[in-house]
Design an enzyme around this catalytic site. Structure first.
Site, PDB file in Angstrom:
ATOM      1  N   GLU A  54       0.864  -1.189   0.000  1.00 18.48           N
ATOM      2  CA  GLU A  54       0.000   0.000   0.000  1.00 18.48           C
ATOM      3  C   GLU A  54       0.897   1.233   0.000  1.00 18.48           C
ATOM      4  O   GLU A  54       1.924   1.261   0.671  1.00 18.48           O
ATOM      5  CB  GLU A  54      -0.897  -0.048   1.260  1.00 18.48           C
ATOM      6  CG  GLU A  54      -1.697   1.185   1.554  1.00 18.48           C
ATOM      7  CD  GLU A  54      -2.626   1.626   0.423  1.00 18.48           C
ATOM      8  OE1 GLU A  54      -3.441   0.832  -0.061  1.00 18.48           O
ATOM      9  OE2 GLU A  54      -2.505   2.812   0.036  1.00 18.48           O
ATOM     10  N   ASP A 104      -7.817   1.363  -8.386  1.00 15.62           N
ATOM     11  CA  ASP A 104      -8.285   2.577  -9.059  1.00 15.62           C
ATOM     12  C   ASP A 104      -8.450   2.262 -10.550  1.00 15.62           C
ATOM     13  O   ASP A 104      -7.493   1.832 -11.196  1.00 15.62           O
ATOM     14  CB  ASP A 104      -7.258   3.705  -8.883  1.00 15.62           C
ATOM     15  CG  ASP A 104      -7.039   4.027  -7.408  1.00 15.62           C
ATOM     16  OD1 ASP A 104      -7.937   3.706  -6.605  1.00 15.62           O
ATOM     17  OD2 ASP A 104      -5.982   4.584  -7.057  1.00 15.62           O
ATOM     18  N   LYS A 108     -11.216   7.851 -17.009  1.00 19.64           N
ATOM     19  CA  LYS A 108     -11.135   8.736 -18.183  1.00 19.64           C
ATOM     20  C   LYS A 108     -10.108   8.216 -19.178  1.00 19.64           C
ATOM     21  O   LYS A 108      -9.023   7.790 -18.785  1.00 19.64           O
ATOM     22  CB  LYS A 108     -10.710  10.143 -17.755  1.00 19.64           C
ATOM     23  CG  LYS A 108     -11.783  10.892 -16.992  1.00 19.64           C
ATOM     24  CD  LYS A 108     -11.348  12.313 -16.732  1.00 19.64           C
ATOM     25  CE  LYS A 108     -12.378  13.004 -15.859  1.00 19.64           C
ATOM     26  NZ  LYS A 108     -11.860  14.131 -15.129  1.00 19.64           N
ATOM     27  N   ASP A 140     -15.532  -2.898  -9.358  1.00 17.35           N
ATOM     28  CA  ASP A 140     -16.906  -2.441  -9.583  1.00 17.35           C
ATOM     29  C   ASP A 140     -17.012  -1.785 -10.961  1.00 17.35           C
ATOM     30  O   ASP A 140     -18.094  -1.374 -11.366  1.00 17.35           O
ATOM     31  CB  ASP A 140     -17.291  -1.397  -8.526  1.00 17.35           C
ATOM     32  CG  ASP A 140     -16.355  -0.207  -8.620  1.00 17.35           C
ATOM     33  OD1 ASP A 140     -15.157  -0.386  -8.306  1.00 17.35           O
ATOM     34  OD2 ASP A 140     -16.802   0.873  -9.052  1.00 17.35           O
ATOM     35  N   THR A 171     -14.008  -6.945   0.663  1.00 17.99           N
ATOM     36  CA  THR A 171     -13.128  -5.852   1.092  1.00 17.99           C
ATOM     37  C   THR A 171     -13.980  -4.662   1.518  1.00 17.99           C
ATOM     38  O   THR A 171     -15.189  -4.602   1.265  1.00 17.99           O
ATOM     39  CB  THR A 171     -12.187  -5.405  -0.050  1.00 17.99           C
ATOM     40  OG1 THR A 171     -12.962  -4.695  -1.009  1.00 17.99           O
ATOM     41  CG2 THR A 171     -11.488  -6.580  -0.711  1.00 17.99           C
ATOM     42  N   PHE A 173     -13.981  -1.731   0.239  1.00 20.77           N
ATOM     43  CA  PHE A 173     -14.558  -1.066  -0.932  1.00 20.77           C
ATOM     44  C   PHE A 173     -15.706  -1.881  -1.528  1.00 20.77           C
ATOM     45  O   PHE A 173     -16.694  -1.312  -1.988  1.00 20.77           O
ATOM     46  CB  PHE A 173     -13.473  -0.779  -1.980  1.00 20.77           C
ATOM     47  CG  PHE A 173     -12.811   0.552  -1.766  1.00 20.77           C
ATOM     48  CD1 PHE A 173     -11.903   0.728  -0.731  1.00 20.77           C
ATOM     49  CD2 PHE A 173     -13.119   1.646  -2.562  1.00 20.77           C
ATOM     50  CE1 PHE A 173     -11.298   1.962  -0.490  1.00 20.77           C
ATOM     51  CE2 PHE A 173     -12.527   2.884  -2.339  1.00 20.77           C
ATOM     52  CZ  PHE A 173     -11.619   3.041  -1.311  1.00 20.77           C
TER      53      PHE A 173
HETATM   54  C1  LIG Z   1      -9.868   1.787  -4.169  1.00 16.40           C
HETATM   55  S1  LIG Z   1      -8.760   1.363  -2.889  1.00 16.40           S
HETATM   56  C2  LIG Z   1      -9.112  -0.349  -2.568  1.00 16.40           C
HETATM   57  C3  LIG Z   1      -8.584  -0.818  -1.249  1.00 16.40           C
HETATM   58  C4  LIG Z   1      -8.850  -2.311  -0.916  1.00 16.40           C
HETATM   59  N1  LIG Z   1      -8.212  -3.187  -1.891  1.00 16.40           N
HETATM   60  C5  LIG Z   1     -10.327  -2.568  -0.872  1.00 16.40           C
HETATM   61  O1  LIG Z   1     -10.856  -3.209  -1.801  1.00 16.40           O
HETATM   62  O2  LIG Z   1     -10.966  -2.156   0.101  1.00 16.40           O
HETATM   63  C6  LIG Z   1      -7.228   1.279  -3.748  1.00 16.40           C
HETATM   64  C7  LIG Z   1      -6.030   1.229  -2.811  1.00 16.40           C
HETATM   65  O3  LIG Z   1      -4.855   1.043  -3.570  1.00 16.40           O
HETATM   66  C8  LIG Z   1      -3.873   1.987  -3.170  1.00 16.40           C
HETATM   67  N2  LIG Z   1      -3.074   2.275  -4.346  1.00 16.40           N
HETATM   68  C9  LIG Z   1      -3.489   2.880  -5.484  1.00 16.40           C
HETATM   69  N3  LIG Z   1      -2.498   2.932  -6.364  1.00 16.40           N
HETATM   70  C10 LIG Z   1      -1.431   2.342  -5.790  1.00 16.40           C
HETATM   71  C11 LIG Z   1      -0.100   2.089  -6.215  1.00 16.40           C
HETATM   72  N4  LIG Z   1       0.300   2.453  -7.438  1.00 16.40           N
HETATM   73  N5  LIG Z   1       0.736   1.475  -5.377  1.00 16.40           N
HETATM   74  C12 LIG Z   1       0.332   1.083  -4.135  1.00 16.40           C
HETATM   75  N6  LIG Z   1      -0.920   1.291  -3.670  1.00 16.40           N
HETATM   76  C13 LIG Z   1      -1.785   1.919  -4.494  1.00 16.40           C
HETATM   77  C14 LIG Z   1      -4.661   3.188  -2.682  1.00 16.40           C
HETATM   78  O4  LIG Z   1      -3.906   3.987  -1.794  1.00 16.40           O
HETATM   79  C15 LIG Z   1      -5.844   2.523  -2.018  1.00 16.40           C
HETATM   80  O5  LIG Z   1      -5.601   2.234  -0.669  1.00 16.40           O
END
Ligand SMILES: C[S@@+](CC[C@H](N)C(=O)[O-])C[C@H]1O[C@@H](n2cnc3c(N)ncnc32)[C@H](O)[C@@H]1O
Length: 195
Positions: A54, A104, A108, A140, A171, A173
Protein backbone atom coordinates in the site's frame (compact mmCIF):
# COMPACT_ATOMS: atom_id res chain seq x y z
CA UNK A 1 6.18 -6.74 17.14
CA UNK A 2 5.09 -4.47 14.31
CA UNK A 3 4.08 -6.11 11.07
CA UNK A 4 5.58 -3.25 9.04
CA UNK A 5 8.33 -4.42 6.75
CA UNK A 6 10.81 -1.57 6.32
CA UNK A 7 13.48 -2.58 3.80
CA UNK A 8 17.08 -1.62 4.35
CA UNK A 9 17.68 -1.57 0.61
CA UNK A 10 15.00 -0.75 -1.97
CA UNK A 11 17.33 -1.61 -4.85
CA UNK A 12 17.69 -5.33 -4.29
CA UNK A 13 15.25 -8.19 -4.85
CA UNK A 14 13.62 -9.50 -1.67
CA UNK A 15 12.79 -13.15 -1.08
CA UNK A 16 9.81 -14.21 1.01
CA UNK A 17 12.24 -15.48 3.66
CA UNK A 18 13.85 -12.03 3.83
CA UNK A 19 10.43 -10.46 4.47
CA UNK A 20 8.83 -13.07 6.76
CA UNK A 21 11.86 -14.84 8.21
CA UNK A 22 10.98 -18.11 6.47
CA UNK A 23 9.06 -19.57 3.55
CA UNK A 24 9.26 -19.55 -0.23
CA UNK A 25 5.99 -17.93 -1.23
CA UNK A 26 3.28 -15.65 0.12
CA UNK A 27 -0.06 -14.15 -0.85
CA UNK A 28 -0.06 -10.46 -1.70
CA UNK A 29 -2.90 -7.95 -1.30
CA UNK A 30 -1.92 -5.25 -3.77
CA UNK A 31 -3.29 -1.86 -2.69
CA UNK A 32 -4.56 -3.35 0.56
CA UNK A 33 -6.14 -0.10 1.79
CA UNK A 34 -7.22 -0.31 5.44
CA UNK A 35 -6.56 -4.06 5.38
CA UNK A 36 -10.02 -5.44 6.19
CA UNK A 37 -9.60 -8.27 3.67
CA UNK A 38 -5.94 -8.94 4.56
CA UNK A 39 -6.65 -9.24 8.29
CA UNK A 40 -9.58 -11.61 7.80
CA UNK A 41 -7.62 -13.81 5.40
CA UNK A 42 -4.62 -13.96 7.76
CA UNK A 43 -6.86 -14.91 10.69
CA UNK A 44 -8.66 -17.57 8.63
CA UNK A 45 -5.48 -19.09 7.16
CA UNK A 46 -2.85 -18.91 9.94
CA UNK A 47 -0.61 -21.35 8.04
CA UNK A 48 -0.25 -18.95 5.08
CA UNK A 49 1.78 -15.74 4.82
CA UNK A 50 0.12 -12.48 3.72
CA UNK A 51 1.86 -9.36 2.49
CA UNK A 52 -0.10 -6.10 2.12
CA UNK A 53 1.32 -3.54 -0.29
CA UNK A 54 0.00 0.00 0.00
CA UNK A 55 1.34 3.43 -0.83
CA UNK A 56 -0.57 5.52 1.74
CA UNK A 57 1.19 5.74 5.09
CA UNK A 58 -1.96 6.22 7.19
CA UNK A 59 -3.44 3.02 5.77
CA UNK A 60 -0.21 1.09 6.30
CA UNK A 61 -0.13 2.23 9.93
CA UNK A 62 -3.73 1.18 10.48
CA UNK A 63 -3.14 -2.33 9.14
CA UNK A 64 -0.02 -2.67 11.32
CA UNK A 65 -1.95 -1.52 14.40
CA UNK A 66 -4.84 -3.89 13.75
CA UNK A 67 -2.63 -6.91 13.03
CA UNK A 68 -0.73 -6.31 16.29
CA UNK A 69 -3.99 -5.98 18.21
CA UNK A 70 -5.25 -9.22 16.69
CA UNK A 71 -1.87 -10.90 17.31
CA UNK A 72 -1.55 -12.02 13.72
CA UNK A 73 2.03 -13.07 13.11
CA UNK A 74 1.52 -14.11 9.48
CA UNK A 75 1.07 -10.55 8.11
CA UNK A 76 3.63 -8.07 6.81
CA UNK A 77 2.84 -4.66 5.39
CA UNK A 78 5.04 -2.82 2.94
CA UNK A 79 4.69 0.81 1.94
CA UNK A 80 5.54 0.79 -1.74
CA UNK A 81 4.17 1.51 -5.19
CA UNK A 82 2.57 -1.59 -6.76
CA UNK A 83 4.40 -1.78 -10.09
CA UNK A 84 7.77 -1.10 -8.46
CA UNK A 85 7.04 -3.82 -5.93
CA UNK A 86 6.27 -6.42 -8.61
CA UNK A 87 8.97 -5.44 -11.06
CA UNK A 88 11.92 -4.49 -8.89
CA UNK A 89 11.33 -5.45 -5.27
CA UNK A 90 9.95 -8.98 -4.91
CA UNK A 91 12.10 -11.89 -6.08
CA UNK A 92 10.74 -13.78 -9.12
CA UNK A 93 8.42 -16.69 -8.30
CA UNK A 94 7.59 -15.43 -4.79
CA UNK A 95 3.84 -14.86 -4.99
CA UNK A 96 1.45 -17.78 -4.73
CA UNK A 97 -1.68 -15.63 -5.03
CA UNK A 98 -2.00 -11.97 -5.93
CA UNK A 99 -5.21 -10.31 -4.74
CA UNK A 100 -5.94 -7.27 -6.90
CA UNK A 101 -9.11 -5.91 -5.36
CA UNK A 102 -10.97 -2.76 -6.30
CA UNK A 103 -7.96 -0.95 -7.75
CA UNK A 104 -8.29 2.58 -9.06
CA UNK A 105 -9.87 2.12 -12.53
CA UNK A 106 -8.70 5.46 -13.98
CA UNK A 107 -11.98 5.78 -15.91
CA UNK A 108 -11.13 8.74 -18.18
CA UNK A 109 -9.57 7.73 -21.49
CA UNK A 110 -6.73 10.24 -21.16
CA UNK A 111 -5.81 8.54 -17.86
CA UNK A 112 -5.83 4.94 -19.13
CA UNK A 113 -2.03 5.09 -19.29
CA UNK A 114 -2.06 5.21 -15.47
CA UNK A 115 -3.81 1.86 -15.14
CA UNK A 116 -1.58 -0.74 -13.51
CA UNK A 117 -2.46 -3.47 -16.00
CA UNK A 118 -0.93 -2.66 -19.38
CA UNK A 119 0.49 -4.99 -22.05
CA UNK A 120 3.96 -4.49 -20.55
CA UNK A 121 2.64 -5.49 -17.12
CA UNK A 122 1.70 -9.06 -18.10
CA UNK A 123 5.30 -10.44 -18.18
CA UNK A 124 6.06 -8.57 -14.94
CA UNK A 125 3.14 -10.29 -13.26
CA UNK A 126 4.14 -13.65 -14.72
CA UNK A 127 7.67 -13.33 -13.35
CA UNK A 128 6.54 -12.36 -9.84
CA UNK A 129 4.08 -15.25 -9.51
CA UNK A 130 5.14 -18.73 -8.41
CA UNK A 131 4.48 -21.74 -10.61
CA UNK A 132 0.67 -22.17 -10.85
CA UNK A 133 0.35 -18.84 -9.07
CA UNK A 134 -2.93 -16.98 -9.37
CA UNK A 135 -4.25 -13.47 -9.74
CA UNK A 136 -7.65 -12.80 -8.19
CA UNK A 137 -9.19 -9.63 -9.50
CA UNK A 138 -12.34 -7.81 -8.44
CA UNK A 139 -13.70 -4.45 -9.47
CA UNK A 140 -16.91 -2.44 -9.58
CA UNK A 141 -15.83 -0.85 -12.89
CA UNK A 142 -17.06 -2.66 -15.98
CA UNK A 143 -14.61 -0.83 -18.28
CA UNK A 144 -11.55 -1.74 -16.24
CA UNK A 145 -12.81 -5.31 -15.84
CA UNK A 146 -12.97 -5.68 -19.65
CA UNK A 147 -9.56 -4.01 -20.01
CA UNK A 148 -7.81 -6.39 -17.59
CA UNK A 149 -9.54 -9.54 -18.88
CA UNK A 150 -8.80 -8.65 -22.53
CA UNK A 151 -5.08 -8.42 -21.76
CA UNK A 152 -4.91 -11.58 -19.69
CA UNK A 153 -7.10 -13.54 -22.14
CA UNK A 154 -4.84 -12.49 -25.02
CA UNK A 155 -1.69 -13.66 -23.26
CA UNK A 156 -0.35 -17.24 -23.46
CA UNK A 157 1.17 -16.62 -20.02
CA UNK A 158 -2.19 -16.90 -18.24
CA UNK A 159 -5.34 -19.01 -18.35
CA UNK A 160 -8.68 -18.08 -16.88
CA UNK A 161 -9.94 -20.45 -14.19
CA UNK A 162 -13.13 -20.74 -12.21
CA UNK A 163 -13.64 -18.50 -9.18
CA UNK A 164 -14.01 -21.30 -6.63
CA UNK A 165 -12.95 -19.65 -3.38
CA UNK A 166 -14.39 -21.38 -0.28
CA UNK A 167 -13.58 -18.34 1.86
CA UNK A 168 -13.13 -14.88 0.40
CA UNK A 169 -14.12 -11.95 2.62
CA UNK A 170 -15.52 -8.78 1.06
CA UNK A 171 -13.13 -5.85 1.09
CA UNK A 172 -14.03 -2.46 2.57
CA UNK A 173 -14.56 -1.07 -0.93
CA UNK A 174 -16.72 -4.00 -2.01
CA UNK A 175 -19.00 -3.38 0.97
CA UNK A 176 -19.24 0.30 0.03
CA UNK A 177 -20.01 -0.36 -3.64
CA UNK A 178 -22.57 -3.05 -2.84
CA UNK A 179 -24.31 -0.69 -0.41
CA UNK A 180 -24.67 1.69 -3.37
CA UNK A 181 -26.19 -1.10 -5.47
CA UNK A 182 -23.25 -1.45 -7.86
CA UNK A 183 -22.52 -4.80 -9.55
CA UNK A 184 -19.21 -6.48 -8.76
CA UNK A 185 -17.05 -8.19 -11.41
CA UNK A 186 -14.60 -10.98 -10.51
CA UNK A 187 -12.02 -12.97 -12.46
CA UNK A 188 -9.31 -15.44 -11.56
CA UNK A 189 -6.34 -16.37 -13.76
CA UNK A 190 -3.60 -18.93 -13.33
CA UNK A 191 -0.01 -18.52 -14.42
CA UNK A 192 1.01 -20.85 -17.27
CA UNK A 193 4.49 -22.08 -18.09
CA UNK A 194 6.22 -19.75 -20.52
CA UNK A 195 7.11 -21.79 -23.62
C1 LIG B 1 -9.87 1.79 -4.17
S1 LIG B 1 -8.76 1.36 -2.89
C2 LIG B 1 -9.11 -0.35 -2.57
C3 LIG B 1 -8.58 -0.82 -1.25
C4 LIG B 1 -8.85 -2.31 -0.92
N1 LIG B 1 -8.21 -3.19 -1.89
C5 LIG B 1 -10.33 -2.57 -0.87
O1 LIG B 1 -10.86 -3.21 -1.80
O2 LIG B 1 -10.97 -2.16 0.10
C6 LIG B 1 -7.23 1.28 -3.75
C7 LIG B 1 -6.03 1.23 -2.81
O3 LIG B 1 -4.86 1.04 -3.57
C8 LIG B 1 -3.87 1.99 -3.17
N2 LIG B 1 -3.07 2.27 -4.35
C9 LIG B 1 -3.49 2.88 -5.48
N3 LIG B 1 -2.50 2.93 -6.36
C10 LIG B 1 -1.43 2.34 -5.79
C11 LIG B 1 -0.10 2.09 -6.21
N4 LIG B 1 0.30 2.45 -7.44
N5 LIG B 1 0.74 1.47 -5.38
C12 LIG B 1 0.33 1.08 -4.13
N6 LIG B 1 -0.92 1.29 -3.67
C13 LIG B 1 -1.79 1.92 -4.49
C14 LIG B 1 -4.66 3.19 -2.68
O4 LIG B 1 -3.91 3.99 -1.79
C15 LIG B 1 -5.84 2.52 -2.02
O5 LIG B 1 -5.60 2.23 -0.67
Amino acid sequence: MSSAFVPKDFFQLHSVAAIFGSGESCEVDLGCGDGGFLLQMAAHYPERRFLGVERLLGRVRKVCRDSTRQQLDNIKVLRLESRYFLEWFIAPGSISRLHYLFPDPWPKEKHHKNRLVQDSFIPVLHRALAENGEILFKTDHDGYYQWVCERLDASPLFERVEWDEPYYPKTDFQLQWEAMGKPIFSAKYRRCHAS
